[in-house]
Write an enzyme that holds these catalytic residues in place. Structure first.
Site, mmCIF file in Angstrom:
data_model
loop_
_atom_site.group_PDB
_atom_site.id
_atom_site.type_symbol
_atom_site.label_atom_id
_atom_site.label_comp_id
_atom_site.label_asym_id
_atom_site.label_seq_id
_atom_site.Cartn_x
_atom_site.Cartn_y
_atom_site.Cartn_z
ATOM 1 N N SER A 20 153.080 92.507 42.164
ATOM 2 C CA SER A 20 153.802 91.257 41.940
ATOM 3 C C SER A 20 154.415 90.727 43.239
ATOM 4 O O SER A 20 154.928 91.495 44.058
ATOM 5 C CB SER A 20 154.902 91.476 40.906
ATOM 6 O OG SER A 20 155.614 90.269 40.707
ATOM 7 N N LYS A 44 153.633 86.585 40.591
ATOM 8 C CA LYS A 44 155.002 86.611 41.119
ATOM 9 C C LYS A 44 155.984 86.479 39.940
ATOM 10 O O LYS A 44 155.765 85.653 39.046
ATOM 11 C CB LYS A 44 155.174 85.442 42.096
ATOM 12 C CG LYS A 44 156.621 85.119 42.493
ATOM 13 C CD LYS A 44 157.164 86.100 43.473
ATOM 14 C CE LYS A 44 158.608 85.772 43.869
ATOM 15 N NZ LYS A 44 159.274 86.925 44.503
ATOM 16 N N ASN A 68 161.794 91.988 52.736
ATOM 17 C CA ASN A 68 161.847 90.625 52.209
ATOM 18 C C ASN A 68 163.129 90.382 51.448
ATOM 19 O O ASN A 68 163.672 91.277 50.807
ATOM 20 C CB ASN A 68 160.641 90.322 51.310
ATOM 21 C CG ASN A 68 160.871 90.734 49.872
ATOM 22 O OD1 ASN A 68 161.472 89.989 49.082
ATOM 23 N ND2 ASN A 68 160.427 91.924 49.517
ATOM 24 N N CYS A 132 164.545 93.487 40.777
ATOM 25 C CA CYS A 132 164.572 92.696 42.006
ATOM 26 C C CYS A 132 165.814 93.037 42.820
ATOM 27 O O CYS A 132 166.935 92.952 42.321
ATOM 28 C CB CYS A 132 164.558 91.200 41.721
ATOM 29 S SG CYS A 132 164.704 90.253 43.256
ATOM 30 N N LYS A 169 159.368 97.352 35.245
ATOM 31 C CA LYS A 169 159.230 97.617 36.684
ATOM 32 C C LYS A 169 160.527 98.217 37.204
ATOM 33 O O LYS A 169 161.591 97.584 37.135
ATOM 34 C CB LYS A 169 158.885 96.334 37.430
ATOM 35 C CG LYS A 169 158.789 96.528 38.938
ATOM 36 C CD LYS A 169 157.448 96.204 39.481
ATOM 37 C CE LYS A 169 157.360 96.362 40.989
ATOM 38 N NZ LYS A 169 156.631 95.272 41.613
ATOM 39 N N GLY A 253 153.291 101.018 45.778
ATOM 40 C CA GLY A 253 154.140 101.309 46.925
ATOM 41 C C GLY A 253 153.314 101.740 48.120
ATOM 42 O O GLY A 253 152.848 102.887 48.172
ATOM 43 N N GLY A 254 153.074 100.826 49.045
ATOM 44 C CA GLY A 254 152.457 101.193 50.318
ATOM 45 C C GLY A 254 151.009 101.612 50.267
ATOM 46 O O GLY A 254 150.545 102.303 51.176
ATOM 47 N N GLY A 275 149.973 95.589 47.366
ATOM 48 C CA GLY A 275 150.799 94.432 47.696
ATOM 49 C C GLY A 275 150.783 94.103 49.165
ATOM 50 O O GLY A 275 149.979 93.303 49.643
HETATM 51 O O1 RRO Z 1 161.788 87.547 45.063
HETATM 52 C C1 RRO Z 1 162.230 88.569 45.624
HETATM 53 O O2 RRO Z 1 163.100 88.520 46.490
HETATM 54 C C2 RRO Z 1 161.786 89.910 45.269
HETATM 55 C C3 RRO Z 1 161.616 90.348 43.959
HETATM 56 BR BR1 RRO Z 1 161.783 89.227 42.500
HETATM 57 C C4 RRO Z 1 161.302 91.707 43.709
HETATM 58 O O3 RRO Z 1 161.171 92.169 42.582
HETATM 59 N N1 RRO Z 1 161.154 92.534 44.778
HETATM 60 C C5 RRO Z 1 161.301 92.098 46.030
HETATM 61 O O4 RRO Z 1 161.166 92.892 46.961
HETATM 62 N N2 RRO Z 1 161.618 90.792 46.270
#
Ligand code: RRO
Length: 315
Positions: A20, A44, A68, A132, A169, A253-254, A275
């Site tokens: 995602s 997403k 991120n 998240c 998740k 994961g990775g 990802g």
């Molecule tokens: O959008 C994000 O900042 C984000 C989400 Br929803 C998530 O589940 N995992 C991530 O690393 N970033």
């Protein structure tokens, strides 16, 4: 090698999925390969309303992976069911939409709109993103608390038809991931996706300020693979030891190669998501499928199923 895999009530052609958030809703990736070749395309996370996400910069590279702080940028569920999901259905994709919310009732609302979509036929499951790391209020990561996790899962389960599995998740940022996993399954999760990004940060030593506008961010990529393998292993062990019901695990994961995917599968994952690796190589998900298939063939396996959890030595 028969690469098909079972996730709850659904049989998928193969175990490879996008992770995602890393391929938006598929249109871009489809320029590089046919997304219907994947076991499933994971979109997403989408919330009830359109969102612009956090301020920039919101991505930073580190030697162990990517940070991120996107903050759930997205079109909102209405636009998702009007445009993105019908497009994915039109190219023949099998879809695992990821849903998110700021409250349990928002998750339920998003699930209800999704279910009523004309394109819902392409949905093989729903990933419920309770983990998240970039929500506005840092105290509010559902997946860090068993009760909050259970509440979201129970409300979403009511909204999604019985024959469509829901996957919780989970976050790696917890002391006992098996406790969260057990709470989710008890509340009605048909499966678990592990793991979301690991909370981290980096500092720009020229400016002597945090790299990311949001200060902290989620770490993805090679550095978190051992964390993912550990999480999948621990939850699978809890299932084998009868500490919780057995449900399918999606490992993430990775993963960059077929060998990386095999680690997660051997630890107990019935499917694997790719990802961050897609940013360097957009064809990574289908390449990993090819490499994993080749590895299983070399090792003399007839089916993917027999490799799931094999490292526990109980099969
Ligand atoms: O959008 C994000 O900042 C984000 C989400 Br929803 C998530 O589940 N995992 C991530 O690393 N970033």
């Amino acid at each position: 090698v028969d690469m098909s895999t079972t996730l709850g009530a659904r049989r998928l052609a193969n175990p490879l999925m996008t992770a995602s958030g890393c391929a938006a809703n598929g249109q871009e990736l489809h320029r590089f390969f046919d997304v219907s070749e994947l076991g499933a395309f994971v979109t997403k996370s989408v919330m009830s309303e359109p969102r612009s996400g956090r301020g920039t910069p919101r991505m930073a590279e580190t030697p162990s992976g990517m940070l991120n702080s996107i903050g759930l940028q997205g079109p909102g569920i209405q636009a998702f069911v009007e445009h993105d999901l019908p497009w994915l259905a039109s190219v023949g994709a099998t879809v695992l939409p990821s849903i998110a919310g700021g409250s349990a009732t928002e998750f339920a609302h998003v699930a209800a709109v999704l279910r009523s979509s004309d394109a819902f036929g392409c949905v093989a499951g729903v990933e419920v993103n309770i983990s998240c790391p970039n929500v506005a209020n840092r105290g509010l990561v559902f997946a860090c608390d068993p009760l909050s996790s259970a509440k979201v899962i129970a409300l979403v389960r009511e909204q999604v038809p019985r024959d469509v599995p829901i996957f919780a998740k989970l976050s790696p940022d917890v002391t006992d991931i098996t406790a969260i996993a057990a709470a989710c399954v008890k509340a009605g999760a048909d499966g678990l996706t592990m793991i979301n990004t690991l909370l981290g940060m980096s500092i720009d030593t020229d400016r002597l300020r945090p790299h990311l506008g949001g200060v902290t961010g989620g770490l993805s990529g090679p550095g978190i693979r051992p964390v993912a393998v550990r999480a999948v292993w621990q939850v699978r062990a809890a299932m084998d030891e009868g500490r919780m019901p057995t449900v399918p695990i999606i490992g993430v994961g990775g993963v960059r190669t077929g060998t990386d995917a095999l680690e997660l599968v051997a630890a107990g994952a019935s499917a694997v998501q790719v990802g961050t690796a897609s940013f360097n190589d957009p064809t990574a998900p289908v390449r990993v499928l090819r490499e994993l298939t080749g590895l299983l063939e070399e090792k003399g396996f007839a089916t993917f199923d027999e490799v799931v959890g094999i490292a526990h030595g109980r099969q």
